[in-house]
Design an enzyme around this catalytic site. Sequence first.
Site, PDB file in Angstrom:
ATOM      1  N   SER A  93      34.239   1.757   3.721  1.00 21.08           N
ATOM      2  CA  SER A  93      33.165   0.880   3.295  1.00 21.08           C
ATOM      3  C   SER A  93      33.457   0.321   1.899  1.00 21.08           C
ATOM      4  CB  SER A  93      31.830   1.626   3.361  1.00 21.08           C
ATOM      5  OG  SER A  93      30.749   0.734   3.358  1.00 21.08           O
ATOM      6  N   LYS A 145       4.929  -7.598   0.547  1.00 19.46           N
ATOM      7  CA  LYS A 145       5.221  -6.843  -0.663  1.00 19.46           C
ATOM      8  C   LYS A 145       5.502  -5.367  -0.371  1.00 19.46           C
ATOM      9  CE  LYS A 145       5.906  -6.589  -5.031  1.00 19.46           C
ATOM     10  NZ  LYS A 145       7.119  -7.210  -5.588  1.00 19.46           N
TER      11      LYS A 145
END
Length: 218
Positions: A93, A145
């Site tokens: 990765s 949010k």
Amino acid sequence: KILRISVQGAIMGEGGGFPFGGGSIGAASIREFLKSARQDPSVKGILLEVDSPGGSVTECEYIVHEMDLFRAELKKSGRTIPIVAHFGDMAASGGYYISAKTDWIVANRSTTTGSIGVIMSFLNFAGLAKEHGVSEVVIKSGKMKNLLSRFKESVPEETAILEVLVKEMHGRFLEVISEGRLGKGGLTREKLEELADGRVYSATQAKELGLVDEIGFA
């Protein structure tokens, strides 16, 4: 002189998190190492020793950026210093991300590498909270949010937003690898996209696929 830079463990900033999956070292430290190499005319090469499962997307991007700046500054002064990456147990990765644009990649025969992808995950306690009468009080300025709150069931609209972000980060990962690896070992963009599904590869597989240049010891 050969300057050794060791990247061991998760790649994070001083305060970091690690969306790539992971810190031992971040961009600030590597910047100082590269600065010392640039200022020392006796340095003829850099060995980047990588044994890392990944780390922060942003920190990995900063490291690649610092290496790009390093090469640009050297070019202005008429110097070249090759950077060779050597993989330990794991360079996966983000560990592979920071190595992809080096001049040569050497993997140990027992190295695990690849894992080309981006992951974002979270735990959801909505079912458990409901069972035990636990609720979350949220006061927010917009409906997104509290995106993917752990205390409510996720909805497709929310996951779609984050999928776009992950896809964009993944595209940048492929771009970095393309800049460093296309044409090496017969690697093409089409082939790279097939390889970049998140799986890991052995050193032998990585060599055959063009993800590393050599198997051995640095």
